[in-house]
Write a protein that holds these residues in place. Structure first.
Motif, PDB file in Angstrom:
ATOM      1  N   SER A 232       0.832  -1.196   0.000  1.00  0.00           N
ATOM      2  CA  SER A 232       0.000   0.000   0.000  1.00  0.00           C
ATOM      3  C   SER A 232       0.873   1.254   0.000  1.00  0.00           C
ATOM      4  O   SER A 232       0.374   2.359  -0.119  1.00  0.00           O
ATOM      5  CB  SER A 232      -0.922   0.007   1.222  1.00  0.00           C
TER       6      SER A 232
ATOM      7  N   THR B  52       3.435   4.134  -1.218  1.00  0.00           N
ATOM      8  CA  THR B  52       3.575   4.890  -2.455  1.00  0.00           C
ATOM      9  C   THR B  52       5.061   5.138  -2.687  1.00  0.00           C
ATOM     10  O   THR B  52       5.713   5.776  -1.878  1.00  0.00           O
ATOM     11  CB  THR B  52       2.844   6.228  -2.349  1.00  0.00           C
TER      12      THR B  52
ATOM     13  N   ARG C 260       3.947   6.606  -6.934  1.00  0.00           N
ATOM     14  CA  ARG C 260       2.984   5.620  -7.419  1.00  0.00           C
ATOM     15  C   ARG C 260       2.761   4.545  -6.387  1.00  0.00           C
ATOM     16  O   ARG C 260       3.646   4.243  -5.586  1.00  0.00           O
ATOM     17  CB  ARG C 260       3.494   4.952  -8.711  1.00  0.00           C
ATOM     18  N   HIS C 261       1.640   3.947  -6.472  1.00  0.00           N
ATOM     19  CA  HIS C 261       1.371   2.792  -5.635  1.00  0.00           C
ATOM     20  C   HIS C 261       2.397   1.717  -5.944  1.00  0.00           C
ATOM     21  O   HIS C 261       2.772   1.517  -7.102  1.00  0.00           O
ATOM     22  CB  HIS C 261      -0.051   2.277  -5.913  1.00  0.00           C
TER      23      HIS C 261
ATOM     24  N   SER D 139       2.317  -1.316  -6.240  1.00  0.00           N
ATOM     25  CA  SER D 139       1.939  -2.377  -7.177  1.00  0.00           C
ATOM     26  C   SER D 139       2.313  -2.006  -8.617  1.00  0.00           C
ATOM     27  O   SER D 139       2.537  -2.895  -9.443  1.00  0.00           O
ATOM     28  CB  SER D 139       0.439  -2.648  -7.079  1.00  0.00           C
ATOM     29  N   THR D 140       2.408  -0.692  -8.890  1.00  0.00           N
ATOM     30  CA  THR D 140       2.818  -0.259 -10.233  1.00  0.00           C
ATOM     31  C   THR D 140       4.075  -0.989 -10.696  1.00  0.00           C
ATOM     32  O   THR D 140       4.193  -1.391 -11.849  1.00  0.00           O
ATOM     33  CB  THR D 140       3.136   1.252 -10.218  1.00  0.00           C
TER      34      THR D 140
END
Length: 518
Positions: A231, A233, A237-238, A240-241
């Motif tokens: 979770s 950043t 970006r998050h 997961s990007t």
DNA sequence: TGAAATGTTGGGGCG
DNA sequence: ACGCCCCAACATTTC
């Protein structure tokens, strides 16, 4: 900075991976010019430490240039290849931009890294950044280590008896050869773990990886669990990007490193496949290249060069691996002159960096100050004609067109075109250096300015000022059938009138060189 | 990792 | 047969 070592321990020789199962340490691998998994001591150390996150920064460093357009094209694709390679292991490649001294601590905090590793670099502005960052991180309690991977002999390890560096290539090369043989290459990390398990991250569904977090056991590998805070950043970006191929591609695309209008990269795409896999494939062909290398490397009409320069520039291959592969072929009944000549080219690269490490102004200032007086001609039209291969001198035009089309130029032709710009068109060598910087896929902070000053005669141990190539004579000797010229310049264009009288301009250059010498 | 200018030599044509 | 000249081929010097 005095000893030039980032103040870190030397850990060039890594033993096997630590067996520290359950160690949840998080290591951040700052990727620079080492876009590879094989023989990468920083990555190996990170892998032994624990979970790995990779970071690449689009850097702003005062005194250091940003890569040229062709290099950015290469970097875009090589980073894509690297990201794909490490995604297999669940290791993300985070992209960030700005001042590393700001960016790295931020990322360290975001991913909760306890360790940071990188492979050393040798341009002084970069070394200053790395040293400052290292102290800053250590003050924050982060373990930092740097490693030798870009050169066979780090600049400060090759010294004369009085401790100073070399200024003459032959002496430098002799000193290198009398040092212990460069270490053997390291293997790829035996184990590499990212915050997301292999399989999940590369499954093409980033949501699945994120949904599985945290603390999920991964089937098939019960010893490990997904970890890290997805979770978070990272770099705006998050997290997961960075596990997702499309997300990564989007972020990379935003750097704007690929040409759009016009798209001049067609020839580059046809000529090159950036990335470690293609680099290794080419390395496997080194045996063929070495056969007759001593003579054939001078022949632009034959494919006699290794084409490894961009691989070494971006670290898709390590020089150690190339060196030892060469030695291996050399011991296989290869004429020793060929293998020796190839080694000499690797040592020339080392020498350029050996000088660069102590000459941060190498790309902007004459090493021989008498050249500051040289009355260069400032002729934008002539420069333009040279850049675009429209000088009317066939071998020069062929070389410049090869460069524009492919991002590469045969080494002998580089010497000829450079000599022509400086000693026939009488343009300042810096303009040529800048053009090569922008258009060569292998443009290197060390080799490019060093070689330009070598050709111009303004460097130390440079070609003497009076050594002026006659491009027609060079074509006779090294492209006797015109095969190379024909490949790049249509026959009818080869008949054009040169924009300059080669014999006359040569005399003018000699007169000017003679004047500034006195 | 040169090339042009200058110097030397020797064979052959010729008177 | 001999000296002279020309000039290609090669060597040395110079930039």
């Amino acid at each position: 900075m005095g000893d030039g070592r980032d103040g870190c321990d030397r850990r060039d020789e890594c033993d096997g991976p630590d067996e520290r199962d359950g160690d949840r340490a998080m290591a951040l691998w700052w990727v620079r010019d080492d876009l590879r998994l094989a023989d990468n001591p920083a990555l190996l150390s990170a892998a032994r430490t624990g979970t790995v996150v990779a970071l690449h920064i689009d850097e702003e460093v005062a005194g250091a240039r940003t890569p040229g357009a062709a290099s950015r094209w290469w970097l875009h694709h090589s980073l894509t290849a690297l990201a794909e390679d490490i995604r297999q292991y669940g290791v993300p490649l985070v992209l960030a931009a700005g001042d590393p001294c700001v960016v790295v601590p931020e990322v360290v905090q975001e991913v909760e890294a306890s360790h940071v590793v990188w492979n050393r670099r040798y341009h002084r502005p970069h070394r200053d950044v790395d040293a400052a960052l290292m102290s800053r991180l250590r003050e924050d309690g982060v373990a930092v280590e740097s490693f030798a991977a870009f050169l066979l002999h780090e600049p400060w390890t090759v010294t004369k008896d009085d401790g100073s560096g070399y200024k003459v290539y032959s002496a430098f090369a002799r000193a290198c050869r009398s040092r212990p043989e460069p270490r053997e290459p390291h293997p790829r990390p035996r184990e590499l773990r990212g915050p997301v398990q292999a399989g999940e991250a590369s499954a093409g569904d980033p949501g699945a990886a994120v949904a599985g977090y945290p603390g999920t056991s991964v089937a098939g590998d019960p010893g490990t669990t997904v970890e890290g805070d997805l979770s978070a950043t990272v770099a705006g970006r998050h997290l997961s990007t960075w596990f997702d191929a499309d997300g990564f591609a989007d972020a990379l695309g935003e750097r704007g490193w690929l040409p759009t209008a016009p798209d001049w990269a067609g020839g580059l795409r046809q000529t090159w496949t950036p990335g470690e896999a293609a680099a290794r494939a080419r390395l496997e062909e080194l045996g063929d290249v070495l056969d007759g290398y001593d003579q054939r490397r001078d022949r632009p009409d034959q494919s006699g060069t290794s084409l490894l320069s961009p691989r070494l520039r971006f670290g898709e291959l390590s020089p150690h691996e190339v060196w030892h592969r060469n030695v291996e072929f050399a011991s296989e009944a290869m004429s020793s002159g060929d293998a020796e000549a190839f080694r000499g080219e690797l040592l020339w690269r080392e020498f350029a960096w050996h000088r660069r490490a102590v000459l941060p102004q190498l790309d902007s200032e004459n090493i021989r100050p008498e050249f500051d007086d040289f009355a260069w001609d400032d002729d934008p039209q002539a420069l333009r004609a040279w850049q675009r291969g429209r000088t009317g001198v066939p071998l020069v035009d062929a070389g410049m067109r090869e460069l524009w089309e492919t991002g590469y130029m045969h080494n002998r032709v580089r010497m000829v075109t450079a000599s022509f710009l400086v000693k026939n068109l009488l343009q300042d060598w810096r303009k040529g250096e800048q053009w090569f910087w922008d258009t060569l896929v292998d443009a290197d902070e060390g080799a490019n300015p060093f070689n330009w000053q070598w050709v111009a005669g303004s460097g130390d141990d440079a070609a003497p000022y009076f050594r002026i190539f006659n491009p027609h004579r060079q074509a006779e000797r090294f492209d006797p059938l015109g095969v190379y010229v024909d490949r790049w310049v249509p026959r009818e264009e080869q008949e054009r009138e040169p924009i300059v009288d080669v014999a006359q301009s040569r005399r003018e250059a000699l007169a000017e060189y003679r004047r500034v010498k006195n």
